[in-house]
Design a protein around this motif. Structure first.
Motif, PDB file in Angstrom:
ATOM      1  N   ASP A  83     -10.188 -33.338   9.606  1.00  0.00           N
ATOM      2  CA  ASP A  83      -9.536 -33.716   8.893  1.00  0.00           C
ATOM      3  C   ASP A  83      -9.218 -35.171   8.127  1.00  0.00           C
ATOM      4  OD1 ASP A  83      -8.971 -35.360  10.707  1.00  0.00           O
ATOM      5  OD2 ASP A  83      -7.078 -34.128  11.585  1.00  0.00           O
ATOM      6  N   PHE A  84      -8.920 -35.708   7.338  1.00  0.00           N
ATOM      7  CA  PHE A  84      -8.356 -37.706   7.337  1.00  0.00           C
ATOM      8  C   PHE A  84      -8.919 -38.305   8.648  1.00  0.00           C
ATOM      9  CE2 PHE A  84      -6.858 -41.169   6.202  1.00  0.00           C
ATOM     10  CZ  PHE A  84      -7.790 -41.127   4.083  1.00  0.00           C
ATOM     11  N   GLY A  85      -8.503 -37.591   9.329  1.00  0.00           N
ATOM     12  CA  GLY A  85      -8.586 -38.699  10.661  1.00  0.00           C
ATOM     13  C   GLY A  85     -10.301 -38.744  10.849  1.00  0.00           C
ATOM     14  N   TRP A 134      -7.119 -47.158   7.705  1.00  0.00           N
ATOM     15  CA  TRP A 134      -6.643 -46.103   8.135  1.00  0.00           C
ATOM     16  C   TRP A 134      -6.901 -45.766   9.497  1.00  0.00           C
ATOM     17  CZ3 TRP A 134      -3.701 -43.110   5.579  1.00  0.00           C
ATOM     18  CH2 TRP A 134      -3.229 -43.568   4.156  1.00  0.00           C
ATOM     19  N   ARG A 137      -3.084 -47.390  10.972  1.00  0.00           N
ATOM     20  CA  ARG A 137      -2.474 -46.712  10.813  1.00  0.00           C
ATOM     21  C   ARG A 137      -2.530 -44.869  11.221  1.00  0.00           C
ATOM     22  NH1 ARG A 137      -4.113 -46.730   4.463  1.00  0.00           N
ATOM     23  NH2 ARG A 137      -3.632 -49.202   4.629  1.00  0.00           N
ATOM     24  N   LEU A 138      -3.088 -44.638  11.196  1.00  0.00           N
ATOM     25  CA  LEU A 138      -2.980 -43.083  11.214  1.00  0.00           C
ATOM     26  C   LEU A 138      -2.920 -42.869  13.423  1.00  0.00           C
ATOM     27  CD1 LEU A 138      -6.262 -41.345   9.810  1.00  0.00           C
ATOM     28  CD2 LEU A 138      -3.726 -40.912   9.240  1.00  0.00           C
ATOM     29  N   ASP A 140      -1.709 -46.079  14.920  1.00  0.00           N
ATOM     30  CA  ASP A 140      -0.177 -46.237  15.015  1.00  0.00           C
ATOM     31  C   ASP A 140       1.298 -45.796  14.204  1.00  0.00           C
ATOM     32  OD1 ASP A 140       1.867 -47.681  16.615  1.00  0.00           O
ATOM     33  OD2 ASP A 140       1.606 -49.669  15.257  1.00  0.00           O
ATOM     34  N   GLY A 141       0.670 -44.579  13.941  1.00  0.00           N
ATOM     35  CA  GLY A 141       1.234 -43.926  13.254  1.00  0.00           C
ATOM     36  C   GLY A 141       2.557 -42.725  13.494  1.00  0.00           C
ATOM     37  N   THR A 142       2.434 -41.462  13.732  1.00  0.00           N
ATOM     38  CA  THR A 142       2.949 -40.436  13.913  1.00  0.00           C
ATOM     39  C   THR A 142       2.518 -39.849  15.574  1.00  0.00           C
ATOM     40  OG1 THR A 142       2.317 -38.544  12.470  1.00  0.00           O
ATOM     41  CG2 THR A 142       4.244 -40.061  12.106  1.00  0.00           C
ATOM     42  N   GLU A 144       1.245 -37.089  15.692  1.00  0.00           N
ATOM     43  CA  GLU A 144       0.706 -36.335  15.401  1.00  0.00           C
ATOM     44  C   GLU A 144      -0.517 -36.568  14.539  1.00  0.00           C
ATOM     45  OE1 GLU A 144       1.937 -34.059  11.605  1.00  0.00           O
ATOM     46  OE2 GLU A 144       0.219 -32.295  12.084  1.00  0.00           O
ATOM     47  N   SER A 145      -0.323 -37.717  14.139  1.00  0.00           N
ATOM     48  CA  SER A 145      -1.234 -38.444  13.602  1.00  0.00           C
ATOM     49  C   SER A 145      -2.276 -39.069  14.115  1.00  0.00           C
ATOM     50  CB  SER A 145      -1.396 -39.456  12.120  1.00  0.00           C
ATOM     51  OG  SER A 145      -0.461 -41.074  13.267  1.00  0.00           O
ATOM     52  N   ARG A 148      -4.481 -37.036  15.826  1.00  0.00           N
ATOM     53  CA  ARG A 148      -5.582 -36.191  15.199  1.00  0.00           C
ATOM     54  C   ARG A 148      -6.578 -37.268  15.158  1.00  0.00           C
ATOM     55  NH1 ARG A 148      -5.144 -32.082  11.063  1.00  0.00           N
ATOM     56  NH2 ARG A 148      -2.862 -31.037  10.989  1.00  0.00           N
TER      57      ARG A 148
ATOM     58  N   TRP B 285       0.843 -35.229   6.522  1.00  0.00           N
ATOM     59  CA  TRP B 285       0.543 -36.128   7.897  1.00  0.00           C
ATOM     60  C   TRP B 285       0.282 -37.248   7.670  1.00  0.00           C
ATOM     61  CZ3 TRP B 285      -3.924 -37.621  10.696  1.00  0.00           C
ATOM     62  CH2 TRP B 285      -4.991 -37.218   9.901  1.00  0.00           C
ATOM     63  N   VAL B 286      -1.274 -37.043   6.484  1.00  0.00           N
ATOM     64  CA  VAL B 286      -1.922 -38.568   6.408  1.00  0.00           C
ATOM     65  C   VAL B 286      -0.445 -39.699   6.292  1.00  0.00           C
ATOM     66  CG1 VAL B 286      -3.702 -39.885   5.703  1.00  0.00           C
ATOM     67  CG2 VAL B 286      -3.654 -38.154   6.550  1.00  0.00           C
ATOM     68  N   GLU B 288       2.825 -39.191   6.387  1.00  0.00           N
ATOM     69  CA  GLU B 288       3.906 -39.366   6.847  1.00  0.00           C
ATOM     70  C   GLU B 288       3.456 -40.249   7.942  1.00  0.00           C
ATOM     71  OE1 GLU B 288       4.566 -35.715   8.769  1.00  0.00           O
ATOM     72  OE2 GLU B 288       5.231 -34.856   6.434  1.00  0.00           O
ATOM     73  N   ALA B 289       1.751 -40.572   8.153  1.00  0.00           N
ATOM     74  CA  ALA B 289       1.853 -41.646   9.041  1.00  0.00           C
ATOM     75  C   ALA B 289       1.916 -42.967   7.982  1.00  0.00           C
ATOM     76  CB  ALA B 289       0.292 -41.254   9.611  1.00  0.00           C
ATOM     77  N   ALA B 290       1.242 -43.108   7.275  1.00  0.00           N
ATOM     78  CA  ALA B 290       1.306 -44.264   6.469  1.00  0.00           C
ATOM     79  C   ALA B 290       2.685 -44.942   6.100  1.00  0.00           C
ATOM     80  CB  ALA B 290       0.761 -44.386   5.204  1.00  0.00           C
ATOM     81  N   GLN B 291       3.817 -44.008   6.489  1.00  0.00           N
ATOM     82  CA  GLN B 291       4.373 -44.200   5.951  1.00  0.00           C
ATOM     83  C   GLN B 291       6.159 -45.055   7.041  1.00  0.00           C
ATOM     84  OE1 GLN B 291       6.653 -41.416   4.291  1.00  0.00           O
ATOM     85  NE2 GLN B 291       7.526 -42.206   2.297  1.00  0.00           N
ATOM     86  N   ALA B 292       5.654 -44.085   8.029  1.00  0.00           N
ATOM     87  CA  ALA B 292       6.141 -44.235  10.115  1.00  0.00           C
ATOM     88  C   ALA B 292       5.155 -45.389   9.951  1.00  0.00           C
ATOM     89  CB  ALA B 292       5.109 -43.551  10.482  1.00  0.00           C
ATOM     90  N   TYR B 293       3.698 -45.961   9.851  1.00  0.00           N
ATOM     91  CA  TYR B 293       3.079 -47.362  10.850  1.00  0.00           C
ATOM     92  C   TYR B 293       4.016 -48.649   9.568  1.00  0.00           C
ATOM     93  CZ  TYR B 293      -0.310 -50.640  10.529  1.00  0.00           C
ATOM     94  OH  TYR B 293      -0.603 -52.065  11.066  1.00  0.00           O
ATOM     95  N   LYS B 296       7.308 -49.678  10.444  1.00  0.00           N
ATOM     96  CA  LYS B 296       7.569 -49.903  12.310  1.00  0.00           C
ATOM     97  C   LYS B 296       6.609 -51.271  12.184  1.00  0.00           C
ATOM     98  CE  LYS B 296       4.936 -46.139  14.834  1.00  0.00           C
ATOM     99  NZ  LYS B 296       4.416 -45.599  15.419  1.00  0.00           N
ATOM    100  N   HIS B 297       5.627 -51.686  10.289  1.00  0.00           N
ATOM    101  CA  HIS B 297       5.381 -52.679  10.336  1.00  0.00           C
ATOM    102  C   HIS B 297       5.764 -53.718   9.348  1.00  0.00           C
ATOM    103  CE1 HIS B 297       2.744 -52.175  14.359  1.00  0.00           C
ATOM    104  NE2 HIS B 297       2.591 -50.619  13.540  1.00  0.00           N
TER     105      HIS B 297
END
Ligand SMILES: [Fe+2]
Ligand SMILES: [Fe+2]
Lengths: 242, 301
Positions: A83-85, A134, A137-138, A140-142, A144-145, A148, B285-286, B288-293, B296-297
């Protein structure tokens, strides 16, 4: 093949195989901006590969007519994208190695390597910034991220050790001032990677497994499929020009 | 100046200017459809990146597909100046409620298709799009100016690749002819239905969005392309093709095929849309993660 050519080919194979892998992302990226970025990185790597392969022989003969055991890329670059991660984790590990490598090679006593490295170091710096951003961001994102990208990192991590292996070929070139010693590159790499992973709130994986063999032509199962796909059209039309 | 005066004096409408709702809606639909075509168009060509037969061709193709993603970005950006956002337009595409060019619903089954797309599809796109650089809506016109430069580069590269194939081995020549056989008619259909059957064209012309009719643009394409096919030593798959002393006149276009592809019954409609939906879902999910990050920051004001 001279020792410098053999070494040049290793570096070229790394770039070509990783460029091929990244180009598999075409039209599949999570955002349109990433479609542009991933193809841009693929194109940079492909360009560097062409310069390096071209310095060794005919670029297309080397790319399309060599069988698996004749390829000397590190195993890390041939791993499937996942995956992208995972793709970004792998890119971080590779780019964090390529930046100090190209920086050192830019003052190589070999003019071909020095010339290629001077340009490649700028590109690799961008690749490293992109992958680091990236991974952070991943990580420290959600939730799930985070999970992953940690899983992706754990999967590719053991393969990084091969980048810093040494052998008689590398040692002789280090002595001649043609390239930098892996032992010099390793701490730079560690520092970069650990800084990014810390910012990403990710755990530095621990692994006692150190898969190896790429530099001597012993590859993963995935590599055969990569070559089959890349080479089949060229091989189906022997001698044709395109 | 009010809207009509700007149009009448061939001026430019900018995002903050007052404009009729129907004008805005027409533009949103057209620009979105155009943007969708750019990103769906990455699929048939992206299909050959990993298999390109030389490193030079691989690099050219990667750069081209990257350009198409960039075109998508410019165009979604132009659409956003009209008060819609990209995510919303992508949802409409994925739901099958907005269209993209029918041409991308045909498969690329051989390497020569990559060359033929550059030559014919980018070629037809240029015929359609160069007049749009003078479109009355400023952001769209400016996006088209940037895009057209790259499309003409794509067209030249495609023609060059086609030239190599048509001067190559017997198998390569056959591949090139087969690609022309399959792409010729769909390329002609890219100009849209005949003017008589194109109900919205007149209004778009009056608004300065469209500058020429579908039939005129199609004719220009035929006139430009037939001699190129001759140069390549390839046969245009149209037994009725004739020269009337001024123009190369093509035979009847099979508009039932066009209607079927429009309806969703082309060879790749489902595949193209499912691929897009899958890529979008895989990337959720990517994003969403970018948005969440980012939240937060977010820098403290
Ligand atoms: Fe385009
Ligand atoms: Fe194009």
């Amino acid at each position: 093949m001279t020792p410098v050519q053999a070494y040049t080919l290793r570096l070229g194979d790394d770039c070509l195989v990783l460029g091929q892998r990244l180009s598999e992302w075409a039209a599949r990226a999570p955002t349109l901006e990433e479609d542009v970025a991933l193809l841009n990185i693929a194109l940079d790597l492909l360009g560097t590969a062409r310069s390096l392969l071209g310095a060794v022989g005919d670029e297309d003969a080397l790319a399309f007519l060599r069988a698996e055991p004749d390829w000397t890329n590190a195993l890390l670059v041939e791993l499937d994208n996942g995956d992208f991660g995972r793709t970004m984790a792998r890119q971080l590990l590779v780019s964090a190695y390529q930046v100090p490598l190209w920086a050192a090679l830019a003052s190589s006593t070999d003019p071909v390597l020095a010339g290629v490295a001077g340009k490649a170091v700028k590109e690799a710096t961008y690749h490293l910034d992109h992958a680091s951003a990236w991974v952070v961001r991943l990580g420290d994102g959600t939730a799930e991220s985070h999970a992953r990208v940690q899983a992706g990192l754990d999967g590719v991590w053991p393969y990084a050790a091969e980048l810093f292996e040494t052998d008689p070929l590398v040692e002789s070139l280090v002595q001649q001032g043609i390239t930098a010693a892996p032992a010099v590159l390793l701490p730079v790499w560690q520092q970069t990677v650990e800084r990014v992973l810390a910012e990403a709130t990710l755990t530095v994986p621990e692994s006692s497994w150190r898969p190896t063999g790429g530099r001597s032509g012993r590859h993963t199962e995935a590599f055969g499929y990569l070559l089959a796909e890349m080479q089949h059209l060229h091989r189906a039309h022997p001698g044709a020009s395109w | 100046m009010d809207f009509q005066q700007v149009i009448d004096t061939d001026g430019r409408i900018e995002p903050r200017d007052q404009m009729p709702d129907a004008y805005r809606q027409t533009l949103v639909r057209q620009i979105a459809q155009h943007a969708h075509s750019e990103i769906i168009g990455m699929q048939p060509e992206g299909n050959w990146i990993t298999r390109a037969p030389s490193l030079r061709r691989k690099a050219i193709l990667v750069a081209k597909v990257q350009d198409e993603a960039g075109h998508g970005l410019y165009l979604y950006g132009a659409a956003e100046t009209l008060g819609v956002d990209r995510a919303e337009l992508l949802d409409l595409l994925h739901a099958g409620r907005q269209k993209y060019s029918t041409i991308f619903n045909y498969p690329t089954t051989s390497w020569a298709d990559v060359a033929a797309i550059g030559w014919l599809v980018d070629g037809a796109a240029i015929m359609n799009q160069v007049p749009l650089t003078r479109c009355s809506y400023g952001p769209y016109a400016r996006a088209m100016t940037r895009i057209c430069k790259e499309e003409s580069f794509h067209q030249r590269q495609g023609f060059e690749a086609m030239t190599v194939l048509s001067r190559g081995t017997a198998a390569q020549q056959q591949m090139a002819q087969d690609a022309l056989d399959r792409w010729w008619w769909p390329a002609l259909m890219m100009f849209g239905p005949p003017d008589a059957a194109s109900p919205n064209s007149a209004q778009s012309m009056a608004w300065g969005i469209k500058r020429f009719g579908n039939d005129e643009l199609r004719q220009r394409f035929v006139d430009a392309t037939v001699p190129q096919a001759e140069f390549l030593g390839l046969t245009v798959p149209d037994p009725a093709l004739s020269w009337d002393g001024e123009h190369h006149r093509s035979g009847e276009i099979d508009w039932t095929e066009f209607a079927e592809v429009m309806k969703g019954n082309g060879p790749c409609n489902r595949q193209r849309l499912e691929f897009r939906q899958q890529a979008h879902a895989d990337g959720a999910w990517v994003r969403e993660a970018a948005q969440a990050y980012a939240s937060k920051h977010r820098p403290v004001a």
